[in-house]
Design a protein around this motif. Structure first.
Motif, short mmCIF file in Angstrom:
data_model
loop_
_atom_site.label_atom_id
_atom_site.label_comp_id
_atom_site.label_asym_id
_atom_site.label_seq_id
_atom_site.Cartn_x
_atom_site.Cartn_y
_atom_site.Cartn_z
N LEU A 280 0.88 -1.28 0.10
CA LEU A 280 -0.14 -0.15 -0.10
C LEU A 280 0.87 1.09 0.24
O LEU A 280 0.68 2.45 -0.74
CB LEU A 280 -0.92 0.00 1.17
CG LEU A 280 -2.05 1.22 1.18
CD1 LEU A 280 -2.89 1.04 0.07
CD2 LEU A 280 -2.87 0.88 2.55
N ILE A 281 2.07 1.16 0.59
CA ILE A 281 2.96 2.38 0.84
C ILE A 281 3.56 2.44 -0.67
O ILE A 281 3.69 3.75 -1.30
CB ILE A 281 3.98 2.24 1.86
CG1 ILE A 281 3.26 2.33 3.18
CG2 ILE A 281 5.17 3.07 1.54
CD1 ILE A 281 4.37 1.91 4.38
N ASP A 282 3.73 1.36 -1.29
CA ASP A 282 4.53 1.34 -2.87
C ASP A 282 3.37 2.08 -3.49
O ASP A 282 3.80 3.04 -4.29
CB ASP A 282 4.88 0.00 -3.23
CG ASP A 282 6.08 -0.49 -2.38
OD1 ASP A 282 6.63 0.29 -1.94
OD2 ASP A 282 6.04 -1.70 -2.58
N GLU A 283 2.07 1.73 -3.41
CA GLU A 283 1.05 2.28 -4.16
C GLU A 283 0.93 3.82 -3.93
O GLU A 283 0.73 4.65 -4.87
CB GLU A 283 -0.24 1.54 -3.91
CG GLU A 283 -0.40 0.19 -4.64
CD GLU A 283 -1.59 -0.46 -4.18
OE1 GLU A 283 -2.50 0.13 -3.50
OE2 GLU A 283 -1.75 -1.67 -4.61
N ALA B 160 1.41 6.65 -6.82
CA ALA B 160 0.55 7.80 -7.04
C ALA B 160 0.91 8.99 -6.97
O ALA B 160 0.45 9.98 -7.80
CB ALA B 160 -1.00 7.32 -6.08
N PHE B 161 1.52 9.19 -5.80
CA PHE B 161 1.99 10.60 -5.62
C PHE B 161 2.95 11.15 -6.75
O PHE B 161 2.69 12.14 -7.18
CB PHE B 161 2.84 10.75 -4.37
CG PHE B 161 3.35 12.06 -4.05
CD1 PHE B 161 2.41 13.05 -3.47
CD2 PHE B 161 4.57 12.51 -4.27
CE1 PHE B 161 3.12 14.27 -3.09
CE2 PHE B 161 5.10 13.74 -4.14
CZ PHE B 161 4.11 14.84 -3.49
N ASN B 162 3.97 10.19 -7.04
CA ASN B 162 4.75 10.71 -8.05
C ASN B 162 4.14 10.84 -9.67
O ASN B 162 4.69 11.85 -10.42
CB ASN B 162 5.99 9.62 -8.12
CG ASN B 162 7.01 9.38 -7.05
OD1 ASN B 162 6.99 10.40 -6.25
ND2 ASN B 162 7.87 8.44 -6.74
N ASN B 163 3.09 10.15 -9.69
CA ASN B 163 2.22 10.36 -10.83
C ASN B 163 1.65 11.50 -10.83
O ASN B 163 1.64 12.33 -12.04
CB ASN B 163 1.34 9.13 -11.32
CG ASN B 163 0.38 9.21 -12.40
OD1 ASN B 163 0.96 9.32 -13.53
ND2 ASN B 163 -0.97 9.45 -12.20
N ALA B 164 0.86 11.96 -9.90
CA ALA B 164 0.40 13.00 -9.68
C ALA B 164 1.17 14.26 -10.03
O ALA B 164 0.90 15.29 -10.91
CB ALA B 164 -0.52 13.15 -8.30
N ALA B 165 2.41 14.27 -9.06
CA ALA B 165 3.52 15.34 -9.40
C ALA B 165 4.06 15.53 -10.59
O ALA B 165 4.12 16.42 -11.13
CB ALA B 165 4.68 15.10 -8.28
N GLY B 166 4.24 14.36 -11.22
CA GLY B 166 4.81 14.13 -12.67
C GLY B 166 3.65 14.90 -13.52
O GLY B 166 4.24 15.60 -14.51
N THR B 167 2.77 14.37 -13.54
CA THR B 167 1.59 15.09 -14.46
C THR B 167 1.58 16.69 -14.28
O THR B 167 1.44 17.13 -15.44
CB THR B 167 0.18 14.28 -13.81
OG1 THR B 167 0.11 13.21 -14.11
CG2 THR B 167 -0.81 14.83 -15.12
N ILE B 168 1.58 17.15 -13.08
CA ILE B 168 1.58 18.55 -12.92
C ILE B 168 2.67 19.32 -13.60
O ILE B 168 2.82 20.16 -14.42
CB ILE B 168 1.33 18.95 -11.27
CG1 ILE B 168 0.12 18.51 -10.79
CG2 ILE B 168 1.66 20.45 -11.25
CD1 ILE B 168 0.00 18.64 -9.28
#
Length: 467
Positions: free
Chosen positions: A283-286, A290-298
């Motif tokens: 769950l921590i890996d997820e 997910a955080f990195n994906n959100a930050a990368g998308t921004i």
């Protein structure tokens, strides 16, 4: 006055080109601005949609991290003996971690009663006048009416098809041979020592299919020792434990396991109960992904030349996400921030697993409960992220406001374009009206000039200068 249907036909001038050039000079620059604005708004909407989607995916993971139940689960690891599976274990959330050796000595079973040699065929009549059977096992029972003249086969059907049957099945076994017998076999699924079938009746005619005769004593149905109801018996670390069924609840406190088969010899199943560290680490890996994906998308949609480049709202959102990572949490033991449980922040603003302080696995092993509090506690990290994301993504959040604003701009752009098209139609109509008069006038002048020239040519002594 003569009319001109196509500009320039009367005068021979290229008035159509003049009209079209005049209209285009007004129309094309404005249309180009319309298209540029439409593209800009659409691309901004697309960029917002991509960022919103990545935040929604991140929010799904945050909801899991905010749920304390995801930090109370246990993992059960079973090493079965070579002869096959002897137990299975149900999921649990409160059993104390430990290691156990479990040996299955006996499986639970229900009882089985068989008639003696009273019948030779399934068509034999059981009772001439009929009566009632009461069938019981443990604390369960039901009654069956036996019709006058009912055969052994009909009694079988009546018991099996009874609406109140609690788990009794009846079969007839035909022995064949020189002296054939039809044996009624009645089985119960109610297991546990002392829960043997009892079948009583209200008339002596039914004694042959009862375990107890009408007048007392033994009936025609008997239960062999091997067919008696019995408990399941297991040994947990050498301690004998009995259960009326093959399911053992709280034999190991807060744990339920099921006996599957009798152990061979001294074989045991080795059961390890532990906190679900693997599930939490996953769950921590997820969360990291997910955080990195959100930050990368921004980052992608705010880079130079991108749709949201220079967008202050996106910059502020990225800063809020990053700042939330540093939230200090109280009441989580020695874990005050995310970085205390084996997670680090790289220079590019992305998360990674880090062993600088301790690894995630080490944190879970040393203080599993407080890792859960760090994330899912009342003032935990997940709760803080939940609040931030709700503000951004809810029905009246900032994303909804910006999407509605851009869609409104697109609708206004379409209205402006329709108004512009109307003005261009009016402009062209006005130009055609003006040039139509000029066209007629020039045509008339040309016609008059030709007439005068023709008349002059007919005068005496007039000569035209032709080459």
């Amino acid at each position: 006055m003569a009319t001109i249907t196509s500009a320039g036909v009367g005068s021979g001038l290229d008035l159509e080109s003049i009209i079209q050039a005049t209209v285009n000079a007004e129309d094309l620059p404005r249309m180009q601005r319309f298209e540029a604005s439409k593209t800009r708004y659409s691309v901004q909407l697309s960029g917002l949609g991509a960022v919103k989607s990545s935040l929604s995916a991140f929010q799904d993971i945050i909801k899991k991290l905010a749920n304390p139940d995801n930090f109370t689960k246990r993992s059960n690891t079973i090493v079965q003996p070579a002869s096959g599976d002897v137990i299975s274990v149900a999921a649990n959330s409160s059993a104390t971690p430990g290691n156990f050796n479990i040996k299955v000595n006996q499986l639970a079973q229900g009882s089985r009663a068989t008639t003696t040699s009273a019948f030779t065929a399934p068509s034999d009549v059981v009772s001439a006048s009929g009566g009632k059977l009461t069938i019981a096992a443990g604390d369960k029972s039901f009654e069956v009416d036996v019709a006058a003249g009912a055969t052994l086969e009909e009694v079988r059907a009546a018991i099996n098809e009874s609406a109140t049957n609690f788990g009794v099945s009846v079969n007839i076994i035909n022995t064949g041979g020189a002296t054939p017998e039809a044996k009624l076999v009645i089985s119960s699924n109610v297991s546990g020592t002392g829960n043997d079938l009892t079948i009583t009746n209200d008339t002596a005619e039914l004694d042959n299919i009862s375990t107890t005769a009408f007048s007392g004593g033994a009936g025609g149905l008997t239960i062999a020792t091997a067919d008696m109801a019995r408990d399941a018996i297991v040994e947990v670390d050498g301690i004998a434990v009995n259960s009326a069924t093959n399911i053992f609840k709280d034999a190991i406190q807060d744990l339920t396991f099921t006996a599957k088969k009798v152990s061979v010899g001294t074989e045991t199943a080795k059961l390890t109960v532990d906190f679900d560290k693997a599930g939490v680490e996953k769950l921590i890996d997820e969360f990291i992904t997910a955080f990195n994906n959100a930050a990368g998308t921004i980052d992608y949609h705010t880079k130079v030349g991108a749709a949201l480049y220079g967008d202050s709202g996106m910059r502020g959102l990225k800063n809020q996400l990053t700042n939330t990572l540093s939230t200090v949490v109280s009441g989580a033991g020695g874990f005050e921030t995310l970085f205390d449980v084996g997670i680090g922040l790289k220079k590019d603003g992305k998360l990674e697993k880090s062993s600088l302080v301790r690894s995630v696995n080490a944190a879970l092993t040393s203080d599993y409960a407080n890792v859960g509090k760090l994330f899912s506690g009342e003032n935990g990290l997940a709760k803080t992220f939940e609040s931030l994301l709700k503000t951004q993504l809810e029905a009246k959040g900032s994303f909804k406001f910006r999407e509605e604003s851009l869609n409104k701009s697109l609708r206004q752009l379409e209205d402006d374009k329709l108004s512009h098209d109307y003005r261009m139609t009016q402009l062209e109509a006005g130009l055609r009206a003006k040039y139509a008069g000029l066209d007629v006038l020039i045509a008339q002048m040309q016609s008059s000039g030709s007439y005068i020239t023709q008349q002059l040519a007919n005068l005496p002594g007039f000569t035209s200068n032709k080459k």
